[in-house]
Design a protein around this motif. Structure first.
Motif, PDB file in Angstrom:
ATOM      1  N   VAL A 170       0.848  -1.208   0.000  1.00  0.00           N
ATOM      2  CA  VAL A 170       0.000   0.000   0.000  1.00  0.00           C
ATOM      3  C   VAL A 170       0.879   1.251   0.000  1.00  0.00           C
ATOM      4  CG1 VAL A 170      -1.614   1.350   1.394  1.00  0.00           C
ATOM      5  CG2 VAL A 170      -1.996  -1.091   1.073  1.00  0.00           C
ATOM      6  N   LEU A 171       1.916   1.251   0.845  1.00  0.00           N
ATOM      7  CA  LEU A 171       2.794   2.432   0.903  1.00  0.00           C
ATOM      8  C   LEU A 171       3.493   2.663  -0.432  1.00  0.00           C
ATOM      9  CD1 LEU A 171       4.539   2.292   4.406  1.00  0.00           C
ATOM     10  CD2 LEU A 171       2.786   3.879   3.610  1.00  0.00           C
ATOM     11  N   PHE A 172       3.925   1.570  -1.064  1.00  0.00           N
ATOM     12  CA  PHE A 172       4.639   1.729  -2.325  1.00  0.00           C
ATOM     13  C   PHE A 172       3.737   2.367  -3.389  1.00  0.00           C
ATOM     14  CE2 PHE A 172       6.136   0.376  -6.484  1.00  0.00           C
ATOM     15  CZ  PHE A 172       7.440   0.834  -6.415  1.00  0.00           C
ATOM     16  N   TYR A 173       2.493   1.909  -3.485  1.00  0.00           N
ATOM     17  CA  TYR A 173       1.617   2.494  -4.506  1.00  0.00           C
ATOM     18  C   TYR A 173       1.145   3.890  -4.108  1.00  0.00           C
ATOM     19  CZ  TYR A 173       2.341  -1.669  -7.046  1.00  0.00           C
ATOM     20  OH  TYR A 173       2.969  -2.652  -7.742  1.00  0.00           O
ATOM     21  N   ALA A 174       1.060   4.144  -2.803  1.00  0.00           N
ATOM     22  CA  ALA A 174       0.754   5.515  -2.368  1.00  0.00           C
ATOM     23  C   ALA A 174       1.900   6.433  -2.800  1.00  0.00           C
ATOM     24  CB  ALA A 174       0.573   5.558  -0.858  1.00  0.00           C
ATOM     25  N   LEU A 175       3.120   5.919  -2.673  1.00  0.00           N
ATOM     26  CA  LEU A 175       4.296   6.682  -3.090  1.00  0.00           C
ATOM     27  C   LEU A 175       4.220   7.018  -4.582  1.00  0.00           C
ATOM     28  CD1 LEU A 175       7.285   7.511  -2.432  1.00  0.00           C
ATOM     29  CD2 LEU A 175       7.934   5.245  -3.193  1.00  0.00           C
ATOM     30  N   LEU A 176       3.865   6.015  -5.387  1.00  0.00           N
ATOM     31  CA  LEU A 176       3.764   6.257  -6.827  1.00  0.00           C
ATOM     32  C   LEU A 176       2.677   7.286  -7.145  1.00  0.00           C
ATOM     33  CD1 LEU A 176       4.071   2.828  -8.683  1.00  0.00           C
ATOM     34  CD2 LEU A 176       5.633   4.736  -8.738  1.00  0.00           C
ATOM     35  N   VAL A 177       1.545   7.181  -6.443  1.00  0.00           N
ATOM     36  CA  VAL A 177       0.458   8.138  -6.700  1.00  0.00           C
ATOM     37  C   VAL A 177       0.913   9.559  -6.345  1.00  0.00           C
ATOM     38  CG1 VAL A 177      -1.853   8.869  -5.969  1.00  0.00           C
ATOM     39  CG2 VAL A 177      -1.410   6.463  -6.434  1.00  0.00           C
ATOM     40  N   LEU A 178       1.575   9.704  -5.201  1.00  0.00           N
ATOM     41  CA  LEU A 178       2.044  11.040  -4.795  1.00  0.00           C
ATOM     42  C   LEU A 178       3.028  11.605  -5.811  1.00  0.00           C
ATOM     43  CD1 LEU A 178       2.792  10.708  -0.971  1.00  0.00           C
ATOM     44  CD2 LEU A 178       0.927  11.916  -2.080  1.00  0.00           C
ATOM     45  N   ALA A 179       3.978  10.753  -6.221  1.00  0.00           N
ATOM     46  CA  ALA A 179       5.018  11.227  -7.134  1.00  0.00           C
ATOM     47  C   ALA A 179       4.408  11.633  -8.477  1.00  0.00           C
ATOM     48  CB  ALA A 179       6.079  10.148  -7.330  1.00  0.00           C
ATOM     49  N   THR A 180       3.466  10.827  -8.982  1.00  0.00           N
ATOM     50  CA  THR A 180       2.878  11.178 -10.279  1.00  0.00           C
ATOM     51  C   THR A 180       1.969  12.397 -10.137  1.00  0.00           C
ATOM     52  OG1 THR A 180       1.175   9.539  -9.896  1.00  0.00           O
ATOM     53  CG2 THR A 180       2.902   8.901 -11.372  1.00  0.00           C
ATOM     54  N   LEU A 181       1.321  12.529  -8.997  1.00  0.00           N
ATOM     55  CA  LEU A 181       0.406  13.669  -8.826  1.00  0.00           C
ATOM     56  C   LEU A 181       1.169  14.998  -8.883  1.00  0.00           C
ATOM     57  CD1 LEU A 181      -2.438  14.680  -8.313  1.00  0.00           C
ATOM     58  CD2 LEU A 181      -2.056  14.425  -5.862  1.00  0.00           C
TER      59      LEU A 181
END
Ligand code: PHE
Length: 453
Positions: free
Chosen positions: A311-322
Motif C-alpha cells: 500500500v505504501l509503495f503504490y501511495a508513493l507512486l500516486v504522490l510522485a505522479t500527482l
C-alpha cells in the motif's frame, strides 16, 4: 520585463523548492530509473547518470529557469517576449503543446498507479490477486482505467484551480514531505530483506562490462525525463520564482533531490527483487507485475507487513505522479489564462477536459481500440514514442540554442548571477556547456531515440 507585476509568485523558498522538486520527482525516478539501472549494470549506470545530470541536465534546467524568471510569464509568452519574432513565438507555443500532450498519456499511467493503490488497499493483508495477469487484464478493460484516470485528473484539477500559492505551493508542502517519509520507511523495510546486501551491491558496485554507448544515451535520456526538461514545466514554475532566487543553486538542489529519490527507489526495489529471486532488469513491467509479487514473497511470513509495504509503495507512486501531473497541468493552464483571456477556473477545466478525452483514447488503445495502429504502434505507444523521442529532444535543442546563442548575453549573466551578487565563474561554465556540449548531446539522444543507432 515587469508588465506582470500582479502575477502570483511562490510565497516561500521551501514552497518553491518542494513544488519544483515535485515536478521532477515522478515515475521517472521510481519506475524508469531502476529499470534503466537494471539494464545498464547498476552502479556503472549510476555513475554515468550522475555525469549526465551534471553536464546536460543541470545546464538545461538552469536555462529553462532563466527564460521563465526573466520573462515572468507563461512559456509561450516567455519565448516571444525575450526572443521576438515569429519563430520564437512558435517555440514557446510548442513548449506549451508538449506539456499538454504529455499530460494526456501521463494521466493514463497515473490512473494505473491509483488503481493499484486502491486494489492493494482493498485486498487487505490476507487477500490475493493473480498479479501475473492482473495488469494485462486491467489495462484492456474499457471503463475501469478511464475512471481511475479521470479521478486522478480531477485530483490535479482540484490543486491547480486554487492557484499558485494556495494550490501548487500549499499541496507540495504537504505531499512532498509525505513522499519522503514513505520512501524512508520503505527503504528501511527493504534493507531488512534476506538478500538486501546483494541488491545494494548491484546498485552501488559498478560493473563496467555492462556499460555500452547505448547505456550512456539511455542515461542521458533518463536525465532529461527525470528532470522534466523540455516540457515547459520548469519555465512556467520559474516564472513564479522571486528575483532573489539563485537559479544555479536552485537547479543544483532540485537535481540533487531528484537523484536522491531515484537512488532511494533503487534501494527499495533492488534488495526486494534480489530477495524474491527476480531479475532487476524486468523492464517496465517491474513496477506493475513483478513488484506486487515481490512484496508478498519477501514479507510472506508477515502478511500485514507485506500489505502495508505494498500500500505504501503504490501511495508513493500516486504522490510522485500527482506532483508531476500538477506541474504539467500548470503549463497550458497558465497559457490559457494569460494569453487567451480565460479565468483560471475555465482554463483549468479546458485543460482537464481535453486531457480526459485524449487520455481516454490512449487508454482504450490498450483494449477495444488496440487495432488502431500507426507504424505498428497503438495510440498510447505513439504518444509515448513521439513525446520522449522526438518532442523532448527537439524542445531541448530549442532551449539550448535560445539561451546559449540567442538570448542577450548581459541578460543571461544577470539572471545567472542575480545582477552580479553571485560569482560568475560557475555561470560561465554552464553557458559554455549550453553552447557547445549540450547541443551535441541532444543530437545523439535524438538519433538514438529514432533508431539511427
Ligand atoms: N520528471 C518526471 C518524472 O521523473 C516526469 C515528468 C514530469 C513528466 C513532468 C512530465 C512532466 O517522472
Amino acid at each position: 520585463m515587469s508588465s506582470n507585476n500582479s502575477r502570483a509568485d511562490f510565497g516561500s523558498k521551501i514552497g518553491m523548492i518542494l513544488a519544483t522538486a515535485g515536478s521532477a520527482v515522478g515515475l521517472g525516478n521510481i519506475w524508469r530509473f531502476p529499470t534503466e539501472a537494471g539494464k545498464g549494470g547498476g552502479g556503472a549506470f549510476l555513475i554515468v547518470y550522475i555525469a549526465c545530470i551534471l553536464l546536460v541536465g543541470l545546464p538545461l534546467m538552469t536555462a529553462e529557469f532563466v527564460v521563465g524568471r526573466a520573462a515572468h510569464t507563461n512559456t509561450a509568452q516567455a519565448y516571444k517576449r525575450l526572443g521576438g519574432g515569429w519563430l520564437w513565438r512558435h517555440v514557446g507555443q510548442f513548449g506549451v503543446f508538449i506539456g499538454w500532450f504529455i499530460l494526456c498519456y501521463y494521466i493514463v499511467v497515473s490512473g494505473w498507479t491509483l488503481n493499484y493503490l486502491v486494489t492493494s488497499l482493498r485486498l487487505g493483508p490476507y487477500g490475493a490477486a493473480n498479479w501475473d495477469t492482473y495488469f494485462g487484464e486491467m489495462v484492456a478493460r474499457p471503463w475501469e482505467p478511464i475512471v481511475y484516470m479521470a479521478v486522478f485528473m480531477l485530483m490535479s484539477h482540484f490543486v491547480i484551480v486554487r492557484g499558485v500559492q494556495k494550490g501548487i505551493e500549499k499541496f507540495s508542502k504537504i505531499l512532498m514531505p509525505l513522499l519522503f517519509l514513505i520512501m524512508v520507511v520503505l527503504c528501511v523495510c527493504s534493507l531488512f530483506t534476506p538478500r538486501a546486501a546483494e541488491g545494494l551491491d548491484f546498485l552501488f558496485t559498478p560493473d563496467f562490462s555492462q556499460l555500452h554507448f547505448k547505456t550512456v544515451l539511455g542515461a542521458m535520456g533518463q536525465a532529461f525525463y527525470s528532470l522534466s526538461i523540455g516540457m515547459g514545466c520548469l519555465c512556467t514554475y520559474a516564472s513564479y520564482f522571486s528575483k532573489e532566487t539563485r537559479l544555479v543553486k536552485t537547479a543544483f538542489q532540485i537535481s540533487a533531490i531528484d537523484t536522491l529519490v531515484a537512488v532511494m527507489a533503487g534501494i527499495i526495489i533492488f534488495p526486494a527483487c534480489f530477495s524474491a529471486g527476480i531479475e532487476p532488469d524486468a523492464g517496465p513491467s517491474l513496477v506493475f507485475i513483478a513488484l506486487p509479487k515481490v512484496f508478498h514473497d519477501v514479507f510472506g511470513a508477515w502478511p500485514i507487513l507485506a500489505w502495508v509495504v505494498s500500500v505504501l509503495f503504490y501511495a508513493l507512486l500516486v504522490l510522485a505522479t500527482l506532483t508531476s501531473a500538477i506541474s504539467l497541468q500548470e503549463v497550458p493552464t497558465a497559457y490559457l489564462a494569460e494569453d487567451c483571456g480565460l479565468s483560471r477556473g475555465a482554463a483549468t477545466s479546458v485543460v482537464s477536459g481535453v486531457c480526459i478525452a485524449l487520455g481516454a483514447v490512449c487508454s482504450l488503445s490498450m483494449g477495444p481500440l488496440s487495432d488502431w495502429t500507426l507504424f505498428g504502434k497503438n495510440i498510447f505507444d505513439l504518444f509515448d514514442f513521439v513525446s520522449s523521442n522526438i518532442f523532448l529532444p527537439l524542445s531541448g535543442a530549442c532551449i539550448t540554442f535560445f539561451v546559449g546563442w540567442r538570448l542577450e548575453r548581459s541578460l543571461l549573466m544577470d539572471e545567472l548571477t542575480n545582477g552580479g551578487a553571485v560569482s560568475p565563474t560557475l555561470a560561465r561554465c554552464l553557458v559554455g556547456l549550453l553552447k557547445y556540449f549540450v547541443p551535441f548531446a541532444i543530437v545523439l539522444v535524438f538519433l538514438s531515440g529514432i533508431g539511427i543507432f
